[in-house]
Each structure stands twice: as C-alpha cells, then as structure tokens.
Write an enzyme that holds these catalytic residues in place. Structure first.
Site, short mmCIF file in Angstrom:
data_model
loop_
_atom_site.label_atom_id
_atom_site.label_comp_id
_atom_site.label_asym_id
_atom_site.label_seq_id
_atom_site.Cartn_x
_atom_site.Cartn_y
_atom_site.Cartn_z
N VAL A 49 -90.46 60.33 -6.92
CA VAL A 49 -89.32 60.66 -6.06
C VAL A 49 -88.06 60.47 -6.90
CG1 VAL A 49 -88.20 60.22 -3.84
CG2 VAL A 49 -90.59 59.53 -4.16
N LYS B 99 -97.50 47.01 -6.44
CA LYS B 99 -97.73 48.01 -5.39
C LYS B 99 -99.18 47.96 -4.90
CE LYS B 99 -93.59 49.61 -4.76
NZ LYS B 99 -92.91 49.50 -3.45
N TYR C 19 -95.73 46.59 -12.41
CA TYR C 19 -95.25 47.37 -11.25
C TYR C 19 -96.45 47.83 -10.42
CZ TYR C 19 -93.13 50.94 -8.34
OH TYR C 19 -92.74 51.68 -7.25
N ASN D 203 -88.75 48.71 2.46
CA ASN D 203 -88.51 49.72 1.43
C ASN D 203 -87.94 49.12 0.15
OD1 ASN D 203 -87.68 52.52 0.38
ND2 ASN D 203 -85.70 51.45 0.58
N ILE E 44 -83.99 48.63 8.01
CA ILE E 44 -84.40 49.24 6.73
C ILE E 44 -83.91 48.36 5.59
CG2 ILE E 44 -84.28 51.29 5.25
CD1 ILE E 44 -83.49 52.94 7.72
N ASP F 107 -80.41 39.91 -0.29
CA ASP F 107 -81.30 39.94 -1.45
C ASP F 107 -82.64 39.44 -0.95
OD1 ASP F 107 -82.77 39.51 -3.75
OD2 ASP F 107 -81.04 38.83 -4.91
#
Ligand code: NDP
Ligand code: 8X3
Length: 253
Positions: free
Chosen positions: A187, A158, A154, A88, A6, A61
């Site tokens: 979220v 995405k 942004y 993620n 993850i 990183d």
C-alpha cells in the site's frame, strides 16, 4: 451511530479510513496518533467535507502503556462509548538481514506493532464489552502470512498480529465482539518512507513499475467489513495489488 477509535490516524490507511467512515455518515470518529498537527489537519478537512461527523482527536504513543491507560481513561464521557477499535498504528524500521539488524529498529517494531496493539486492545476491551455492536479490526499484513528476505522482525510482528487476531476472537467470543484481520500487500503510504527512515527515493522505488494499493482501497474494505449484519463476521482478509502475487513476487512493467 457507532463510535470508532482508529489508532495511527495521522497518515496512510488510518487517515483514509477516517475519511471513508466520515463519508458513510454512520460513525463518530475518535482519532489518535503521535502527530497532533496531522490529526488536526485531518479533522479540519473531514469537518469541512462532512460537517455532521463528530470527531475527537488525541495524542497517543501506543508504545507507552501508562499513556494508553490515561488517554482512554481521560476521554470525555461522550466519547467513552467505543463500539469499534481499529488497531492500525504500526511501522517497519529497516530492511536488513537478521545478522545486520539494529536492536533499536527491532524494539520500535515490537513495541509498536505487538505491545502497542495489546495495550490499546486490553484498555478498550471493557468499553467494547458495553457495546451491542462491538468490533475490533486488526491491521495485519501479507508479512503476517509469509516471510520475505530481510523482512525478519517486521514479519514476526505481523505474524504476532495474525495470532492475536485469532486469540482475541476466542477470548472475546462470550461478549459478542467481532474480530477481523485485514492483511494488505503493498500500500503506498508513508510506510516505506518510515521503513527507510526518510529516504524518499528508496521509498518510491518500492512502488516503481506497478500500481500499488492505496489507503482508500483498504479503508473501503474496512467499511465493508464493519457494515456486515450483526450475525456475520469476516475473520480474515488478504488484499493485494493485482501486480503482486505474494510477499516476494511482483510484476513490474
Ligand atoms: P503510515 O506510515 O502512512 O501510517 C502509520 C500510522 O501509524 C501513522 O498514523 C503513525 O502516526 C502511526 N504510528 C506509528 N507509530 C505509532 C505509535 N508509536 N503510536 C501511535 N501511532 C503510531 O503507514 P500505513 O498507513 O501503511 O500503516 C498502517 C498500518 O498498515 C501499519 O500497521 C502497517 O504495518 C500496516 N500495513 C501497511 C502496508 C503498506 O504497504 N503500507 C501493508 C500491510 C500492512 P504518528 O507517526 O503520527 O504516530
Ligand atoms: C507492509 C507490506 O510487503 O512490505 O506490511 O510487508 S510489506
């Protein structure tokens, strides 16, 4: 027992996913992010609640291609059998109209959300190809399906994740590697604090008057996606708070 890597596990959705998968009891956890002390805290918490869950943490990183190659290459032998990659790690920086945007903000988003995801995916792909049950989960966003005012760069990053998710599914098909996109709406994590560069009041206002999703809501969905039978892949999911209709329309009380 599958081994799951993850990225961005030190906070929010990544940390919640580590906790939920530890609770499931079928996963070994490889957790990375830039903040080692946060990873250590999380690892200690999970180990106290789920002592049977194996955990290995490391600093990474994802923007640094050489660091990605070194970190994955230098994993202990017992941790090289990666079955699942959860891409993620990501962030938003600023919320300005394009004419006022900051080059540094744009670079940080593009370097993390697109290039970082690519560096990790390419580096881990040879390990996934060795697995009999391999899966990549890409964390996209409603911002990858729609654009909203001042979301410009942004949203573009995405949208790139959305495209890469589809592209990976094609390229990795011959190896039987599942590829899934999870696209959340709002979220409540550290996301808005990071977007507004530590302005916690501004960050809190984002969620005022509605119940946003939380990291566990997304983590539970990831757990569901990972637990489908071998012949089933969930390609793409859009998950919103009930109070959010789309990228721009929310019902605040
Ligand atoms: P958080 O800010 O709580 O978590 C982001 C995580 O990404 C942190 O663990 C951070 O760790 C890590 N990260 C950021 N930059 C880097 C980097 N260069 N290298 C490695 N790790 C990095 O936010 P969320 O949990 O909300 O965000 C997780 C993902 O979910 C992101 O991709 C985000 O775009 C996406 N998302 C979030 C939504 C929301 O409303 N919150 C909605 C839709 C999608 P560290 O700082 O320690 O490196
Ligand atoms: C994060 C959710 O709505 O700010 O991806 O784009 S939003």
């Amino acid at each position: 027992m599958r081994t799951v890597l993850i990225t961005g596990a030190s906070s929010g959705i990544g940390a919640a996913t580590a906790e939920v998968l530890a609770r499931e009891g079928n996963y070994r956890l490889l957790l990375c992010a830039r903040r080692q002390e946060r990873l250590q805290e999380l690892s200690t918490k999970i180990s106290s609640e789920y002592p049977d869950t194996a955990i290995h943490t490391f600093i990474l990183d994802v923007r640094d291609a050489n660091a990605v190659i070194d970190a994955i290459g230098q994993l202990p032998a017992a941790w090289k059998n990666i079955d699942i990659l959860i891409n993620n790690a990501g962030l938003s920086q600023g919320l300005d109209p394009i004419q006022d945007g900051d080059f540094g903000d744009w670079d940080r988003m593009i370097d993390t959300n697109i290039k970082g995801l690519l560096y990790v995916s390419k580096t881990v792909a040879p390990l996934l190809k060795q697995s009999k049950n391999a899966h990549i989960v890409n964390i996209g966003s409603i911002a990858g399906k729609e654009v909203y005012p001042n979301g410009n760069v942004y949203c573009a990053t995405k949208h790139a994740v959305d495209a890469l998710n589809k592209a990976m599914r094609i390229d990795l098909l011959p190896f039987g590697i599942k590829v899934t996109a999870i696209n959340p709406g709002m979220v409540e994590t550290e996301f808005s604090e990071v977007r507004f560069k530590g302005d916690t009041d501004k960050a809190k206002n984002v969620y005022t008057g509605l119940t946003p999703l939380n990291g566990h809501d997304i983590a539970e969905t990831i757990s569901f996606v990972l637990s489908r039978p071998a012949h089933v892949n969930i390609n793409d999911l859009l998950i919103m708070p009930t109070a959010q209709a789309n990228g721009t329309i929310v019902n605040r009380k």
